[in-house]
Scaffold this motif. Structure first.
Motif, PDB file in Angstrom:
ATOM      1  N   LEU A 190       0.827  -1.201   0.000  1.00  0.00           N
ATOM      2  CA  LEU A 190       0.000   0.000   0.000  1.00  0.00           C
ATOM      3  C   LEU A 190       0.865   1.256   0.000  1.00  0.00           C
ATOM      4  O   LEU A 190       0.565   2.231  -0.690  1.00  0.00           O
ATOM      5  CB  LEU A 190      -0.949   0.003   1.200  1.00  0.00           C
ATOM      6  CG  LEU A 190      -2.107  -0.989   1.128  1.00  0.00           C
ATOM      7  CD1 LEU A 190      -2.851  -1.030   2.457  1.00  0.00           C
ATOM      8  CD2 LEU A 190      -3.051  -0.628   0.000  1.00  0.00           C
ATOM      9  N   TRP A 191       1.958   1.244   0.776  1.00  0.00           N
ATOM     10  CA  TRP A 191       2.841   2.405   0.823  1.00  0.00           C
ATOM     11  C   TRP A 191       3.536   2.606  -0.527  1.00  0.00           C
ATOM     12  O   TRP A 191       3.667   3.738  -0.991  1.00  0.00           O
ATOM     13  CB  TRP A 191       3.863   2.263   1.945  1.00  0.00           C
ATOM     14  CG  TRP A 191       4.704   3.501   2.084  1.00  0.00           C
ATOM     15  CD1 TRP A 191       6.005   3.652   1.748  1.00  0.00           C
ATOM     16  CD2 TRP A 191       4.281   4.779   2.564  1.00  0.00           C
ATOM     17  NE1 TRP A 191       6.425   4.923   1.999  1.00  0.00           N
ATOM     18  CE2 TRP A 191       5.385   5.643   2.504  1.00  0.00           C
ATOM     19  CE3 TRP A 191       3.067   5.272   3.049  1.00  0.00           C
ATOM     20  CZ2 TRP A 191       5.323   6.971   2.904  1.00  0.00           C
ATOM     21  CZ3 TRP A 191       3.011   6.603   3.440  1.00  0.00           C
ATOM     22  CH2 TRP A 191       4.123   7.429   3.372  1.00  0.00           C
ATOM     23  N   GLN A 192       3.958   1.524  -1.153  1.00  0.00           N
ATOM     24  CA  GLN A 192       4.606   1.639  -2.456  1.00  0.00           C
ATOM     25  C   GLN A 192       3.621   2.166  -3.503  1.00  0.00           C
ATOM     26  O   GLN A 192       4.003   2.935  -4.390  1.00  0.00           O
ATOM     27  CB  GLN A 192       5.196   0.293  -2.895  1.00  0.00           C
ATOM     28  CG  GLN A 192       6.392  -0.133  -2.066  1.00  0.00           C
ATOM     29  CD  GLN A 192       7.488   0.918  -2.054  1.00  0.00           C
ATOM     30  OE1 GLN A 192       7.856   1.465  -3.073  1.00  0.00           O
ATOM     31  NE2 GLN A 192       8.004   1.204  -0.874  1.00  0.00           N
ATOM     32  N   ALA A 193       2.357   1.780  -3.397  1.00  0.00           N
ATOM     33  CA  ALA A 193       1.337   2.320  -4.302  1.00  0.00           C
ATOM     34  C   ALA A 193       1.168   3.814  -4.065  1.00  0.00           C
ATOM     35  O   ALA A 193       1.002   4.589  -5.025  1.00  0.00           O
ATOM     36  CB  ALA A 193       0.008   1.595  -4.101  1.00  0.00           C
ATOM     37  N   ARG A 194       1.240   4.224  -2.811  1.00  0.00           N
ATOM     38  CA  ARG A 194       1.147   5.646  -2.475  1.00  0.00           C
ATOM     39  C   ARG A 194       2.333   6.417  -3.051  1.00  0.00           C
ATOM     40  O   ARG A 194       2.175   7.518  -3.573  1.00  0.00           O
ATOM     41  CB  ARG A 194       1.083   5.808  -0.965  1.00  0.00           C
ATOM     42  CG  ARG A 194       0.926   7.217  -0.534  1.00  0.00           C
ATOM     43  CD  ARG A 194      -0.362   7.770  -1.062  1.00  0.00           C
ATOM     44  NE  ARG A 194      -1.151   8.192   0.054  1.00  0.00           N
ATOM     45  CZ  ARG A 194      -2.233   8.899  -0.059  1.00  0.00           C
ATOM     46  NH1 ARG A 194      -2.659   9.256  -1.233  1.00  0.00           N
ATOM     47  NH2 ARG A 194      -2.901   9.252   0.983  1.00  0.00           N
ATOM     48  N   VAL A 195       3.526   5.824  -2.976  1.00  0.00           N
ATOM     49  CA  VAL A 195       4.723   6.454  -3.542  1.00  0.00           C
ATOM     50  C   VAL A 195       4.575   6.599  -5.056  1.00  0.00           C
ATOM     51  O   VAL A 195       4.839   7.666  -5.623  1.00  0.00           O
ATOM     52  CB  VAL A 195       5.992   5.636  -3.192  1.00  0.00           C
ATOM     53  CG1 VAL A 195       7.193   6.132  -3.976  1.00  0.00           C
ATOM     54  CG2 VAL A 195       6.272   5.696  -1.696  1.00  0.00           C
ATOM     55  N   ALA A 196       4.138   5.541  -5.715  1.00  0.00           N
ATOM     56  CA  ALA A 196       3.961   5.576  -7.171  1.00  0.00           C
ATOM     57  C   ALA A 196       2.916   6.620  -7.565  1.00  0.00           C
ATOM     58  O   ALA A 196       3.098   7.352  -8.550  1.00  0.00           O
ATOM     59  CB  ALA A 196       3.554   4.195  -7.689  1.00  0.00           C
ATOM     60  N   GLU A 197       1.848   6.700  -6.795  1.00  0.00           N
ATOM     61  CA  GLU A 197       0.810   7.699  -7.076  1.00  0.00           C
ATOM     62  C   GLU A 197       1.367   9.116  -6.918  1.00  0.00           C
ATOM     63  O   GLU A 197       1.103   9.986  -7.749  1.00  0.00           O
ATOM     64  CB  GLU A 197      -0.370   7.492  -6.126  1.00  0.00           C
ATOM     65  CG  GLU A 197      -1.463   8.527  -6.285  1.00  0.00           C
ATOM     66  CD  GLU A 197      -2.540   8.402  -5.220  1.00  0.00           C
ATOM     67  OE1 GLU A 197      -3.375   9.326  -5.144  1.00  0.00           O
ATOM     68  OE2 GLU A 197      -2.554   7.411  -4.471  1.00  0.00           O
ATOM     69  N   ALA A 198       2.143   9.343  -5.868  1.00  0.00           N
ATOM     70  CA  ALA A 198       2.736  10.670  -5.647  1.00  0.00           C
ATOM     71  C   ALA A 198       3.691  11.026  -6.772  1.00  0.00           C
ATOM     72  O   ALA A 198       3.708  12.173  -7.247  1.00  0.00           O
ATOM     73  CB  ALA A 198       3.454  10.700  -4.301  1.00  0.00           C
ATOM     74  N   GLU A 199       4.484  10.070  -7.213  1.00  0.00           N
ATOM     75  CA  GLU A 199       5.417  10.326  -8.312  1.00  0.00           C
ATOM     76  C   GLU A 199       4.671  10.634  -9.606  1.00  0.00           C
ATOM     77  O   GLU A 199       5.055  11.543 -10.350  1.00  0.00           O
ATOM     78  CB  GLU A 199       6.353   9.128  -8.498  1.00  0.00           C
ATOM     79  CG  GLU A 199       7.342   8.981  -7.361  1.00  0.00           C
ATOM     80  CD  GLU A 199       8.130   7.693  -7.398  1.00  0.00           C
ATOM     81  OE1 GLU A 199       7.755   6.773  -8.167  1.00  0.00           O
ATOM     82  OE2 GLU A 199       9.127   7.593  -6.656  1.00  0.00           O
TER      83      GLU A 199
END
Length: 116
Positions: free
Chosen positions: A24-33
């Motif tokens: 979930l955190w990695q998805a959040r990082v990808a979304e922010a990028e």
């Protein structure tokens, strides 16, 4: 800032929860990028270095805000868990009290009927 926010893993969390949290955190990082690229992409006048700096700051700000949101949600979850545990304990005490009162009443009634 691409790591998973650390929690007290091992207390009650298992590997599945940690993997889910990481994903979930990695998805959040990808979304922010992705959002940072879209934001900086609309600024045609930026140089490449400026665009990368804007994207980096945008991602950092987004993840900082996301971390704050997650910490508030986690704190609220802990608070709710405490409230529910307290309510459950109170309900359990009431149920045991009622069960004991009913047993005592039935015992008294049985004793009264035996005497009569």
């Amino acid at each position: 800032m691409s790591g998973l926010p650390q929690q007290g893993a091992g207390v009650s969390g298992d590997l599945g929860n940690e993997v889910e949290g990481y994903l979930l955190w990695q998805a959040r990082v990808a979304e922010a990028e992705q959002r940072a690229r879209e934001f900086a992409g609309s600024l045609d006048w930026l140089t490449t270095a400026q665009r990368e700096e804007v994207e980096r700051r945008y991602v950092a700000d987004s993840l900082l805000r996301a971390r704050g949101d997650l910490e508030r949600v986690a704190a609220r979850c802990v608070s709710l868990r405490g409230e529910y545990e307290q309510r459950y304990a109170e309900l359990r005490r009431r149920c045991v009290g009622v069960a004991l009162a009913v047993c005592a009443g039935l015992t008294a009634l049985a004793a009264l009927l035996l005497v009569l």
